[in-house]
Design a protein around this motif. Structure first.
Motif, PDB file in Angstrom:
ATOM      1  N   THR A 269       0.837  -1.204   0.000  1.00 53.52           N
ATOM      2  CA  THR A 269       0.000   0.000   0.000  1.00 53.52           C
ATOM      3  C   THR A 269       0.875   1.259   0.000  1.00 53.52           C
ATOM      4  O   THR A 269       0.579   2.224  -0.705  1.00 53.52           O
ATOM      5  N   LEU A 270       1.953   1.245   0.780  1.00 51.44           N
ATOM      6  CA  LEU A 270       2.856   2.399   0.798  1.00 51.44           C
ATOM      7  C   LEU A 270       3.513   2.596  -0.567  1.00 51.44           C
ATOM      8  O   LEU A 270       3.621   3.717  -1.058  1.00 51.44           O
ATOM      9  N   LEU A 271       3.939   1.502  -1.187  1.00 52.79           N
ATOM     10  CA  LEU A 271       4.555   1.604  -2.514  1.00 52.79           C
ATOM     11  C   LEU A 271       3.547   2.019  -3.580  1.00 52.79           C
ATOM     12  O   LEU A 271       3.918   2.599  -4.596  1.00 52.79           O
ATOM     13  N   ALA A 272       2.271   1.751  -3.345  1.00 53.91           N
ATOM     14  CA  ALA A 272       1.238   2.133  -4.304  1.00 53.91           C
ATOM     15  C   ALA A 272       1.231   3.646  -4.524  1.00 53.91           C
ATOM     16  O   ALA A 272       0.921   4.108  -5.625  1.00 53.91           O
ATOM     17  N   GLY A 273       1.573   4.420  -3.504  1.00 55.38           N
ATOM     18  CA  GLY A 273       1.657   5.871  -3.658  1.00 55.38           C
ATOM     19  C   GLY A 273       2.693   6.266  -4.689  1.00 55.38           C
ATOM     20  O   GLY A 273       2.466   7.156  -5.526  1.00 55.38           O
ATOM     21  N   TYR A 274       3.837   5.601  -4.642  1.00 56.82           N
ATOM     22  CA  TYR A 274       4.884   5.850  -5.639  1.00 56.82           C
ATOM     23  C   TYR A 274       4.379   5.474  -7.030  1.00 56.82           C
ATOM     24  O   TYR A 274       4.478   6.246  -7.982  1.00 56.82           O
ATOM     25  N   PHE A 275       3.830   4.260  -7.140  1.00 57.75           N
ATOM     26  CA  PHE A 275       3.405   3.789  -8.457  1.00 57.75           C
ATOM     27  C   PHE A 275       2.263   4.623  -9.028  1.00 57.75           C
ATOM     28  O   PHE A 275       2.242   4.897 -10.233  1.00 57.75           O
ATOM     29  N   SER A 276       1.342   5.062  -8.200  1.00 57.76           N
ATOM     30  CA  SER A 276       0.259   5.897  -8.734  1.00 57.76           C
ATOM     31  C   SER A 276       0.805   7.248  -9.208  1.00 57.76           C
ATOM     32  O   SER A 276       0.351   7.783 -10.226  1.00 57.76           O
ATOM     33  N   THR A 277       1.791   7.795  -8.513  1.00 61.06           N
ATOM     34  CA  THR A 277       2.435   9.042  -8.944  1.00 61.06           C
ATOM     35  C   THR A 277       3.084   8.854 -10.308  1.00 61.06           C
ATOM     36  O   THR A 277       2.892   9.659 -11.226  1.00 61.06           O
ATOM     37  N   MET A 278       3.852   7.776 -10.443  1.00 59.91           N
ATOM     38  CA  MET A 278       4.545   7.513 -11.709  1.00 59.91           C
ATOM     39  C   MET A 278       3.546   7.232 -12.831  1.00 59.91           C
ATOM     40  O   MET A 278       3.696   7.750 -13.943  1.00 59.91           O
ATOM     41  N   GLU A 279       2.536   6.419 -12.549  1.00 57.35           N
ATOM     42  CA  GLU A 279       1.575   6.052 -13.585  1.00 57.35           C
ATOM     43  C   GLU A 279       0.780   7.259 -14.075  1.00 57.35           C
ATOM     44  O   GLU A 279       0.512   7.394 -15.273  1.00 57.35           O
ATOM     45  N   LYS A 280       0.429   8.138 -13.169  1.00 55.68           N
ATOM     46  CA  LYS A 280      -0.296   9.359 -13.561  1.00 55.68           C
ATOM     47  C   LYS A 280       0.572  10.212 -14.492  1.00 55.68           C
ATOM     48  O   LYS A 280       0.114  10.697 -15.523  1.00 55.68           O
ATOM     49  N   TYR A 281       1.829  10.386 -14.104  1.00 55.68           N
ATOM     50  CA  TYR A 281       2.755  11.174 -14.908  1.00 55.68           C
ATOM     51  C   TYR A 281       2.949  10.543 -16.289  1.00 55.68           C
ATOM     52  O   TYR A 281       2.871  11.224 -17.316  1.00 55.68           O
ATOM     53  N   LEU A 282       3.164   9.238 -16.325  1.00 56.01           N
ATOM     54  CA  LEU A 282       3.389   8.548 -17.593  1.00 56.01           C
ATOM     55  C   LEU A 282       2.133   8.574 -18.474  1.00 56.01           C
ATOM     56  O   LEU A 282       2.228   8.708 -19.693  1.00 56.01           O
TER      57      LEU A 282
END
Length: 194
Positions: A119-132
């Motif tokens: 869940t904590l790593l999901a914050g990173y991945f959602s940030t990256m996915e939104k940007y991409l």
């Protein structure tokens, strides 16, 4: 500026978890590595799990802040920002090798703890996915590029590159490494030159 006791404990815990793994790290070990009294340790963190999740959360937030600054550099073109995001991953993982090890080997064997870390790593991945996704929508990524796969690949290829070099005792953040990673990114951007 002097570091707070909580920061010293978190750094000691990061070192201990990276060196011994979650299961073999005790609160006594953390107190010893952090060079704080056990009472001080327990004043700030009541359990090893609480401390472990604090270390992961703090590390993921640092990573997000780091790549966000590259994503938002309006002085660069979209392609240049993407390359800077990749370079920022390499710099971050190079400077935080213990955290890199922890983030890439976070499965502790406890389903509830592993879910909390995920869940904590999901914050990173959602940030990256939104940007991409924004870049893809603007035509800066190839149309067939999957943003979820690309976000995972950037995290994994930089993180595992750093870990492998660390284990082999090789220099980590080198121009050769950076250019090789950029070449991999080049395929999704379709850019002719760097």
């Amino acid at each position: 500026m002097a570091r707070s006791k909580k920061d010293l404990i978190a750094q000691g815990a990061l070192t201990a978890f990276a060196q011994y793994g979650y299961s073999d790290t005790t609160m006594d070990t953390i107190a010893e590595v952090a060079q704080v009294a056990k009472g001080t340790l327990y004043y700030h963190f009541s359990t090893k799990e609480e401390l472990f999740l604090f270390v992961i959360e703090k590390g993921v937030k640092m990573l997000i802040d780091s790549v966000n600054s590259a994503m938002q550099d309006s002085n660069l073109s979209a392609d240049e920002r993407m390359v800077c995001v990749l370079d920022e991953h390499l710099r971050f993982f190079s400077e935080h090798q213990e955290l890199c090890l922890l983030l890439l080997s976070f499965f502790t064997g406890d389903e509830q703890r592993d879910q909390a870390i995920s869940t904590l790593l999901a914050g990173y991945f959602s940030t990256m996915e939104k940007y991409l996704a924004e870049l893809k929508g603007q035509g800066h990524l190839k149309p067939d590029a999957d943003v979820r796969t690309l976000a995972s690949a950037m995290f994994g290829m930089t993180g595992f590159t750093v870990l492998r070099k660390q284990f082999r005792k090789e220099p980590v953040d080198t121009e050769e490494t950076r250019q090789t990673l950029r070449s991999l990114l080049h395929g999704v951007l379709g850019r002719k030159e760097w």
